[in-house]
Design a protein around this motif. Structure first.
Motif, PDB file in Angstrom:
ATOM      1  N   PHE A  27       0.831  -1.210   0.000  1.00 16.24           N
ATOM      2  CA  PHE A  27       0.000   0.000   0.000  1.00 16.24           C
ATOM      3  C   PHE A  27       0.861   1.253   0.000  1.00 16.24           C
ATOM      4  O   PHE A  27       0.533   2.240  -0.663  1.00 16.24           O
ATOM      5  CB  PHE A  27      -0.949   0.019   1.197  1.00 16.24           C
ATOM      6  CG  PHE A  27      -2.127  -0.909   1.059  1.00 16.24           C
ATOM      7  CD1 PHE A  27      -2.690  -1.186  -0.172  1.00 16.24           C
ATOM      8  CD2 PHE A  27      -2.681  -1.504   2.172  1.00 16.24           C
ATOM      9  CE1 PHE A  27      -3.770  -2.039  -0.305  1.00 16.24           C
ATOM     10  CE2 PHE A  27      -3.761  -2.359   2.063  1.00 16.24           C
ATOM     11  CZ  PHE A  27      -4.307  -2.624   0.820  1.00 16.24           C
ATOM     12  N   THR A  28       1.984   1.237   0.715  1.00 14.66           N
ATOM     13  CA  THR A  28       2.869   2.388   0.740  1.00 14.66           C
ATOM     14  C   THR A  28       3.447   2.649  -0.644  1.00 14.66           C
ATOM     15  O   THR A  28       3.536   3.806  -1.084  1.00 14.66           O
ATOM     16  CB  THR A  28       3.994   2.172   1.766  1.00 14.66           C
ATOM     17  OG1 THR A  28       3.401   1.911   3.040  1.00 14.66           O
ATOM     18  CG2 THR A  28       4.888   3.387   1.868  1.00 14.66           C
ATOM     19  N   ARG A  32       2.821   6.046  -2.950  1.00 20.04           N
ATOM     20  CA  ARG A  32       3.888   6.842  -3.577  1.00 20.04           C
ATOM     21  C   ARG A  32       3.640   7.008  -5.073  1.00 20.04           C
ATOM     22  O   ARG A  32       3.814   8.088  -5.635  1.00 20.04           O
ATOM     23  CB  ARG A  32       5.241   6.188  -3.349  1.00 20.04           C
ATOM     24  CG  ARG A  32       5.724   6.319  -1.943  1.00 20.04           C
ATOM     25  CD  ARG A  32       7.080   5.690  -1.791  1.00 20.04           C
ATOM     26  NE  ARG A  32       7.495   5.713  -0.398  1.00 20.04           N
ATOM     27  CZ  ARG A  32       8.319   4.852   0.139  1.00 20.04           C
ATOM     28  NH1 ARG A  32       8.845   3.888  -0.591  1.00 20.04           N
ATOM     29  NH2 ARG A  32       8.650   4.949   1.410  1.00 20.04           N
ATOM     30  N   ARG A  33       3.249   5.916  -5.730  1.00 22.89           N
ATOM     31  CA  ARG A  33       3.011   5.973  -7.175  1.00 22.89           C
ATOM     32  C   ARG A  33       1.829   6.879  -7.507  1.00 22.89           C
ATOM     33  O   ARG A  33       1.902   7.701  -8.433  1.00 22.89           O
ATOM     34  CB  ARG A  33       2.781   4.563  -7.699  1.00 22.89           C
ATOM     35  CG  ARG A  33       2.835   4.461  -9.202  1.00 22.89           C
ATOM     36  CD  ARG A  33       2.723   3.037  -9.693  1.00 22.89           C
ATOM     37  NE  ARG A  33       1.414   2.490  -9.359  1.00 22.89           N
ATOM     38  CZ  ARG A  33       1.221   1.387  -8.656  1.00 22.89           C
ATOM     39  NH1 ARG A  33       2.240   0.715  -8.187  1.00 22.89           N
ATOM     40  NH2 ARG A  33       0.007   0.947  -8.400  1.00 22.89           N
ATOM     41  N   LEU A  34       0.746   6.766  -6.749  1.00 25.13           N
ATOM     42  CA  LEU A  34      -0.425   7.610  -7.003  1.00 25.13           C
ATOM     43  C   LEU A  34      -0.149   9.078  -6.684  1.00 25.13           C
ATOM     44  O   LEU A  34      -0.658   9.963  -7.372  1.00 25.13           O
ATOM     45  CB  LEU A  34      -1.621   7.121  -6.175  1.00 25.13           C
ATOM     46  CG  LEU A  34      -2.404   5.961  -6.765  1.00 25.13           C
ATOM     47  CD1 LEU A  34      -3.444   5.486  -5.776  1.00 25.13           C
ATOM     48  CD2 LEU A  34      -3.062   6.364  -8.052  1.00 25.13           C
ATOM     49  N   LEU A  51      -6.676   6.880  -3.966  1.00 25.36           N
ATOM     50  CA  LEU A  51      -5.629   7.188  -3.004  1.00 25.36           C
ATOM     51  C   LEU A  51      -6.193   7.287  -1.595  1.00 25.36           C
ATOM     52  O   LEU A  51      -5.617   6.759  -0.646  1.00 25.36           O
ATOM     53  CB  LEU A  51      -4.927   8.494  -3.391  1.00 25.36           C
ATOM     54  CG  LEU A  51      -3.853   8.993  -2.447  1.00 25.36           C
ATOM     55  CD1 LEU A  51      -2.696   8.009  -2.381  1.00 25.36           C
ATOM     56  CD2 LEU A  51      -3.364  10.357  -2.879  1.00 25.36           C
ATOM     57  N   ARG A  52      -7.345   7.941  -1.461  1.00 26.20           N
ATOM     58  CA  ARG A  52      -7.962   8.056  -0.133  1.00 26.20           C
ATOM     59  C   ARG A  52      -8.362   6.688   0.413  1.00 26.20           C
ATOM     60  O   ARG A  52      -8.221   6.419   1.621  1.00 26.20           O
ATOM     61  CB  ARG A  52      -9.175   8.971  -0.183  1.00 26.20           C
ATOM     62  CG  ARG A  52      -8.782  10.432  -0.053  1.00 26.20           C
ATOM     63  CD  ARG A  52     -10.001  11.288   0.065  1.00 26.20           C
ATOM     64  NE  ARG A  52     -10.192  11.668  -1.131  1.00 26.20           N
ATOM     65  CZ  ARG A  52     -11.060  12.032  -2.094  1.00 26.20           C
ATOM     66  NH1 ARG A  52     -11.839  12.165  -2.001  1.00 26.20           N
ATOM     67  NH2 ARG A  52     -11.168  12.320  -3.228  1.00 26.20           N
ATOM     68  N   GLN A  59      -4.028   2.791   7.028  1.00 26.46           N
ATOM     69  CA  GLN A  59      -4.168   3.290   8.396  1.00 26.46           C
ATOM     70  C   GLN A  59      -4.806   2.244   9.299  1.00 26.46           C
ATOM     71  O   GLN A  59      -4.371   2.036  10.431  1.00 26.46           O
ATOM     72  CB  GLN A  59      -5.008   4.562   8.387  1.00 26.46           C
ATOM     73  CG  GLN A  59      -5.092   5.246   9.716  1.00 26.46           C
ATOM     74  CD  GLN A  59      -5.865   6.547   9.634  1.00 26.46           C
ATOM     75  OE1 GLN A  59      -6.485   6.841   8.615  1.00 26.46           O
ATOM     76  NE2 GLN A  59      -5.840   7.317  10.687  1.00 26.46           N
ATOM     77  N   ARG A  60      -5.813   1.534   8.784  1.00 26.05           N
ATOM     78  CA  ARG A  60      -6.449   0.479   9.574  1.00 26.05           C
ATOM     79  C   ARG A  60      -5.482  -0.677   9.835  1.00 26.05           C
ATOM     80  O   ARG A  60      -5.450  -1.241  10.929  1.00 26.05           O
ATOM     81  CB  ARG A  60      -7.706  -0.019   8.876  1.00 26.05           C
ATOM     82  CG  ARG A  60      -8.863   0.954   8.944  1.00 26.05           C
ATOM     83  CD  ARG A  60     -10.161   0.320   8.491  1.00 26.05           C
ATOM     84  NE  ARG A  60     -10.130  -0.146   7.123  1.00 26.05           N
ATOM     85  CZ  ARG A  60     -10.443   0.583   6.054  1.00 26.05           C
ATOM     86  NH1 ARG A  60     -10.813   1.836   6.199  1.00 26.05           N
ATOM     87  NH2 ARG A  60     -10.398   0.065   4.839  1.00 26.05           N
ATOM     88  N   LEU A  61      -4.690  -1.033   8.825  1.00 24.95           N
ATOM     89  CA  LEU A  61      -3.724  -2.115   9.016  1.00 24.95           C
ATOM     90  C   LEU A  61      -2.642  -1.724  10.017  1.00 24.95           C
ATOM     91  O   LEU A  61      -2.213  -2.546  10.829  1.00 24.95           O
ATOM     92  CB  LEU A  61      -3.085  -2.492   7.681  1.00 24.95           C
ATOM     93  CG  LEU A  61      -3.956  -3.293   6.727  1.00 24.95           C
ATOM     94  CD1 LEU A  61      -3.259  -3.466   5.396  1.00 24.95           C
ATOM     95  CD2 LEU A  61      -4.299  -4.645   7.315  1.00 24.95           C
TER      96      LEU A  61
END
Length: 75
Positions: A27-28, A32-34, A51-52, A59-61
């Motif tokens: 996800f990180t 970065r790509r988006l 992205l949101r 954030q949940r993970l």
């Protein structure tokens, strides 16, 4: 702290693609790509929505990891 954590996870074996740690790293990378895409295409609202959603999932993970595995992760 997150960069050190991501570097530690990326050095692990790639077999654990379903693990929470690997999902946070992937996800990180997507974030970065988006983000770089949105710097060029400011009115791409579908990418902004994606992205949101990815930010919320990550954030949940991270919250789950901080509860279960007793990691201290600061944003």
């Amino acid at each position: 702290l997150i960069k050190k954590y991501i570097h530690f996870i990326s050095r692990k074996k790639k077999k654990s693609k379903g693990s929470v740690e690997f999902q946070v790293v992937s996800f990180t990378n997507k974030i970065r790509r988006l983000t770089s895409h949105l710097e060029l295409h400011r009115k791409d609202y579908l990418s902004q929505r994606g992205l949101r959603k990815i930010l919320g999932k990550r954030q949940r993970l991270l919250a789950y990891l901080s509860k279960k595995k007793e990691y201290v992760i600061k944003n």
